[in-house]
Scaffold this motif. Structure first.
Motif: not given
Length: 119
Positions: A40-41, A44-45, A47, A50-51, A109, A112, A119
């Motif tokens: 999940g992280l 998120e990182l 994409r 992303g972050w 996650y 979610k 995700f």
């Protein structure tokens, strides 16, 4: 010449008991939650918006914000010193903190995924 074998070679292991099925199941669940958290992280990182790309763009947008790089490195170093034990044979309870944090992230996650379908 063949060396004489000690008949009590494994006597030191006589008190070792195998893991119970419940402890193996609990370890499997913990590992699964950590893997879901890591995946999940990572999603998120890495994409497209992303972050990681957001952080890098904010970090390198001005010279003032670039001064945060040494502060971030120092904070990560201090976190590593706090979690790591000075002696390799010594175990600290604070070293379990990343595992529990990743398990909580994995639960988030999974929730979610269950509620939104992705995700």
């Amino acid at each position: 010449m063949m060396a004489k074998q000690d008949p009590n070679k494994y006597l030191k292991n006589k008190d070792i008991k195998p893991e119970s099925k419940t402890s193996v199941l609990a370890a499997t669940i913990r590992m699964g939650l950590m893997l879901v958290g890591i995946i999940g992280l990572a999603l998120e990182l890495f994409r497209e918006d992303g972050w990681l790309s957001t952080l890098m763009s904010k970090l390198f947008e001005s010279t003032t914000s670039m001064l945060m790089i040494p502060v971030i490195i120092l904070a990560l170093w201090l976190l590593n010193k706090w979690i790591s034990s000075p002696n390799k044979s010594e175990v600290k309870k604070s070293g379990d903190l990343p595992m529990y944090v990743m398990m909580v992230i994995g639960v988030f996650y999974l929730f979610k995924l269950y509620t939104t379908g992705s995700f």
